[in-house]
Design an enzyme around this catalytic site. Structure first.
Site: not given
Length: 233
Positions: A90, A174, A176
């Site tokens: 990001c 994202h 993660e």
């Protein structure tokens, strides 16, 4: 892991840590936050086996407001030149792109929530996600593809969702997050302050539906990045 050089993880907000990236690395982490430091000092590249740069709410080009961003960009440019494994997520991807000569477009396209991306090219790390994974988006800025980089993934709203530049992989989205980290984001005022209660409920519901299928692929992707880190030692 005796003698293994740590992976440098640069963070910009307490709730935007490495998440699923950390266990995939199988290496010690050296977490630094230098965002607002005038005299920001980061480890030398010969001290680390890889560099991971996480997200945050600030604009990637706001060096006057957040002077530490200049040191991050300089380190990222040097890391690519030195063939050090880099992962930018990001804001981290945007900083990587700027470090490589790209341009930032503020408020170009707001994407918040779960939606698919189109994977356009093969990559030894990103490829673990498949060809059209549904991932979590949380951004309003976008970047151009850096000169010489390979475009890996795109959406209609944000043409550059992922790119490869030598040893560096940038991800605008994202992967993660697990369910616990998503819950943290959805209870953090800085993250949801401009969202309606209905928006938050939709993201939570979509997370419950999409994360079980996404997590194994994300873990495989971060393990592949971890192999590159371990190869550097």
């Amino acid at each position: 892991m005796t003698g293994v050089r740590p992976v440098l993880v640069i963070t910009h907000a307490p709730h935007e840590g490495p998440g699923l990236i950390a266990p995939g690395l199988d290496a010690p982490l050296r977490v630094r936050t230098v965002l607002d430091l005038e005299d920001a000092r980061l480890p030398r590249l010969d001290e680390v086996s890889g560099v991971v740069v996480m997200g945050g709410p600030m604009d990637a080009d706001d060096v006057s407001g957040h002077p530490g961003l200049a040191a991050e960009r300089a380190l990222l440019a040097a890391a690519v030149d030195a063939d050090v494994p880099v992962l930018g997520v990001c804001l981290g991807m945007q900083l990587l792109a700027l470090a490589l000569g790209s341009h930032l477009h503020r408020r170009a396209a707001t994407e918040i929530g779960f939606a698919p991306i189109d994977v356009l090219a093969e990559d030894e790390v990103l490829g673990a996600l498949g060809t059209r994974p549904t991932v979590l988006h949380w951004h309003s800025d976008a970047v151009d593809l850096p000169p010489g980089a390979t475009l890996l993934a795109s959406t209609e709203a944000t043409p550059v969702q992922a790119f490869r530049a030598g040893s560096a992989l940038g991800l605008q989205f994202h992967p993660e997050l697990d369910a616990g980290m998503l819950d943290l984001w959805l209870s953090t005022p800085d993250m949801v302050g401009e969202l309606s209660a209905e928006d938050v409920d939709e993201i939570r519901s979509d997370g419950a539906r999409h994360l079980p299928a996404l997590l194994p692929s994300a873990e495989k992707m971060f393990a592949a990045f971890g192999e590159l880190v371990r190869a550097r030692g």
